[in-house]
Scaffold this motif. Structure first.
Motif, PDB file in Angstrom:
ATOM      1  N   VAL A  54       7.828  -7.935   4.674  1.00  0.00           N
ATOM      2  CA  VAL A  54       8.644  -7.108   3.779  1.00  0.00           C
ATOM      3  C   VAL A  54      10.000  -6.868   4.435  1.00  0.00           C
ATOM      4  CG1 VAL A  54       8.791  -4.941   2.528  1.00  0.00           C
ATOM      5  CG2 VAL A  54       6.565  -6.009   2.872  1.00  0.00           C
ATOM      6  N   LYS A  55      11.058  -7.368   3.777  1.00  0.00           N
ATOM      7  CA  LYS A  55      12.422  -7.208   4.296  1.00  0.00           C
ATOM      8  C   LYS A  55      13.237  -6.341   3.356  1.00  0.00           C
ATOM      9  CE  LYS A  55      12.722 -11.597   6.764  1.00  0.00           C
ATOM     10  NZ  LYS A  55      13.472 -12.857   6.902  1.00  0.00           N
ATOM     11  N   GLN A  56      14.144  -5.588   3.923  1.00  0.00           N
ATOM     12  CA  GLN A  56      15.007  -4.752   3.105  1.00  0.00           C
ATOM     13  C   GLN A  56      16.146  -5.576   2.530  1.00  0.00           C
ATOM     14  OE1 GLN A  56      18.323  -2.582   4.875  1.00  0.00           O
ATOM     15  NE2 GLN A  56      17.075  -2.421   6.721  1.00  0.00           N
ATOM     16  N   ILE A  57      16.750  -5.048   1.453  1.00  0.00           N
ATOM     17  CA  ILE A  57      17.944  -5.682   0.897  1.00  0.00           C
ATOM     18  C   ILE A  57      19.134  -4.961   1.528  1.00  0.00           C
ATOM     19  CG2 ILE A  57      19.237  -6.182  -1.198  1.00  0.00           C
ATOM     20  CD1 ILE A  57      16.643  -6.226  -2.703  1.00  0.00           C
ATOM     21  N   GLY A  58      19.562  -5.434   2.677  1.00  0.00           N
ATOM     22  CA  GLY A  58      20.636  -4.788   3.430  1.00  0.00           C
ATOM     23  C   GLY A  58      21.077  -5.667   4.570  1.00  0.00           C
ATOM     24  N   ARG A  59      21.955  -5.134   5.414  1.00  0.00           N
ATOM     25  CA  ARG A  59      22.510  -5.964   6.487  1.00  0.00           C
ATOM     26  C   ARG A  59      21.494  -6.250   7.578  1.00  0.00           C
ATOM     27  NH1 ARG A  59      25.365  -1.093   7.954  1.00  0.00           N
ATOM     28  NH2 ARG A  59      24.880  -0.386  10.049  1.00  0.00           N
ATOM     29  N   HIS A  60      20.397  -5.489   7.625  1.00  0.00           N
ATOM     30  CA  HIS A  60      19.338  -5.774   8.589  1.00  0.00           C
ATOM     31  C   HIS A  60      18.224  -6.624   7.971  1.00  0.00           C
ATOM     32  CE1 HIS A  60      21.228  -3.070  11.385  1.00  0.00           C
ATOM     33  NE2 HIS A  60      21.149  -2.082  10.516  1.00  0.00           N
ATOM     34  N   GLY A  61      18.408  -7.040   6.721  1.00  0.00           N
ATOM     35  CA  GLY A  61      17.378  -7.822   6.047  1.00  0.00           C
ATOM     36  C   GLY A  61      17.977  -9.031   5.360  1.00  0.00           C
ATOM     37  N   ILE A  62      17.862  -9.074   4.036  1.00  0.00           N
ATOM     38  CA  ILE A  62      18.240 -10.259   3.274  1.00  0.00           C
ATOM     39  C   ILE A  62      19.739 -10.526   3.341  1.00  0.00           C
ATOM     40  CG2 ILE A  62      18.300 -11.225   0.938  1.00  0.00           C
ATOM     41  CD1 ILE A  62      15.704  -9.559   0.469  1.00  0.00           C
ATOM     42  N   SER A  63      20.573  -9.510   3.118  1.00  0.00           N
ATOM     43  CA  SER A  63      22.026  -9.720   3.115  1.00  0.00           C
ATOM     44  C   SER A  63      22.542 -10.124   4.489  1.00  0.00           C
ATOM     45  CB  SER A  63      22.734  -8.451   2.639  1.00  0.00           C
ATOM     46  OG  SER A  63      22.382  -8.144   1.310  1.00  0.00           O
TER      47      SER A  63
END
Length: 495
Positions: A329-338
């Motif tokens: 599970v990845k976040q939609i943010g600079r520490h994840g998908i973006s």
């Protein structure tokens, strides 16, 4: 007509290019209703038409549409904390903060809660004649006591005796029995958790005395703190459990403040197939990535629906698929998908712009300009819709022997054009003195052309051709004018 059999229906459905759940639904409904062969054909045709209409078009910007569909209703969401499922004793974060928690993939939500369902086979009864857990209040309450963390202040009063430098615990027998606890088990728990203190037990008075080894006031205060932190029974992370009947059923459901999915599903009487938590990372660690994906969809949909907002589930499914596509599970943010995008410009456009550009410059990274954001930044058409189509021009050598010879184009003329050409030739010859053509002959030729059928593609040009030919012929018949100045102008000059 005869109704179709189960094997025939399966044979008709097995090769259809449809999702499994749609095929399963068609099979179950067709079997229950009892359709004929002709009706099955019509059902399949209508389903296929509906399925094709519901599919996204090629080169469509699916991510932008999904982001807008979720983001626009999100501006109308409130930022308050509501009571959970009608239970006034337990609060839970809903609205915009909850939606942010979901897409940020927070490890621990601000208000973790669980909905615990109990085994609900109403036909099962024990030796005392009581039904299964979900329909018997006493058995459901016993499960609740096994789950809720029991601290010392729930069942006893704690006093500090400074004169004798000890802590006195007076157990409330009624509260202890209510939670199905034993006095000696409590005493053993203190001996196990606090090995550096002397424990004296008085079973007749339900009293426990604890004395620190070092007779100091500081040690006495620390001992008091340790006593209050000890969990005597239940699961430590679950602070409270509320027992309520379901909204549409007669079975009892447990609502908790706190979440510990891994420990709860091992409790006797808990139905692990229906028990849920709002902690998505916990679901991922216990049940896996597919369960976490379903939890993201369920939590986001229920959060939006609770606010009265209706978002197509396919947009939420796209976000859930993106968050879980790598197996975690990845976040939609600079520490994840973006933050993991291949494009430098796409990462820089999201957050910490200067850092991304500096790092890319030092490393010599190359941006392929394949996405939407980077093409907008450099001013190119994006690779969506008509912008995704590329035209390639190739120079052809006419002398290449491999190429086939081009077909010579044949000139197609109408009869009127042929006749007009002949007339012009005759008229030109007449002016030279060899052949004369009268106006009657020309008129007869024009009449014959007008009644004749035109050739292939020149119908629109027939009338125009005849008019031009007549004009040219008339000009040819006019007598030649004498050259020089007009007589009147010549007389004026002589005067």
């Amino acid at each position: 007509m005869a109704k179709m059999k189960d094997a025939d229906i399966q044979a008709r459905l097995q090769d259809l290019p449809l999702p499994k759940n749609i095929v399963k639904t068609i099979h179950a409904d067709a079997l229950a209703v009892g359709v004929t062969d002709k009706e099955m054909d019509e059902i399949i045709d209508r389903v296929m038409v509906g399925y094709k209409l519901s599919q996204i078009e090629a080169c469509d910007a699916a991510g932008v549409v999904a982001a807008q569909s979720i983001g626009e209703p999100g501006t109308q969401m409130t930022m308050r904390t509501f009571h959970y499922a009608g239970v006034a004793e337990i609060n839970v974060t809903l609205g915009l903060p909850r939606l942010i928690e979901i897409v940020d993939a927070r490890k621990i939500p601000s208000t973790p809660t669980m909905t615990i369902y109990l085994k609900n086979d109403s036909s099962l009864t024990d030796e005392n004649g009581k039904q299964d857990y979900a329909f018997d209040r006493d058995k459901a309450q016993a499960v609740a006591w096994d789950i809720e963390a029991t601290k010392i202040d729930h069942i006893a009063s704690v006093t500090t005796d400074l004169a004798q430098m000890k802590i006195v615990i007076n157990i409330n027998e009624k509260a202890m029995n209510k939670r199905n606890m034993n006095f000696m088990e409590i005493a053993e728990k203190f001996k196990e958790k606090i090995p550096d203190a002397t424990v004296e037990v008085s079973e007749e008075n339900f009293q426990i005395d604890l004395t620190p080894k070092d007779q100091r006031y500081r040690d006495l205060l620390q001992l008091t703190k340790k006593i209050n932190d000890i969990t005597l029974k239940g699961i430590e992370d679950i602070k409270r459990v509320v027992l309520r009947k379901g909204s549409d059923t007669e079975e009892y459901v447990l609502y908790t403040e706190g979440s510990a999915l891994k420990d709860v599903i091992t409790i006797t009487g808990v139905d692990m197939t229906r028990t849920t938590t709002n902690n998505i990372s916990e679901i991922f660690s216990v049940f896996g990535i597919e369960a976490a994906r379903n939890a993201i969809i369920t939590e986001a949909t229920s959060t939006l629906r609770e606010q009265g907002l209706n978002v197509d589930i396919r947009h939420i499914m796209l976000v859930a698929d993106l968050m879980t596509s790598d197996g975690e599970v990845k976040q939609i943010g600079r520490h994840g998908i973006s933050g993991e995008k291949a494009s430098v410009f796409a990462r820089a456009a999201f957050e910490v712009t200067v850092n991304h550009l500096l790092d890319a410059g030092m490393r010599g990274n190359v941006d392929e300009l394949q996405g939407v954001t980077e093409n907008v930044i450099v001013g190119q058409p994006i690779k969506m819709g008509t912008g995704d189509i590329r035209l390639i021009a190739k120079t052809i050598d006419p002398n290449d022997p491999k190429l086939a010879k081009s077909v010579e184009k044949k000139t197609v003329r109408t009869r009127s054009q042929k006749n007009a050409a002949d007339k012009a030739e005759l008229a030109g010859s007449g002016s030279a003195g060899s052949v004369k053509v009268s106006s009657e002959d020309l008129l007869e030729a024009e009449t014959a052309d007008a009644t004749a059928e035109p050739d292939e593609d020149w119908e629109d040009n027939v009338d125009m051709d005849i008019e031009e030919t007549v004009t040219e012929t008339a000009d040819a018949e006019e007598p030649k004018k004498r050259r020089g100045r007009p007589p009147k102008a010549k007389a004026e000059d002589e005067e």
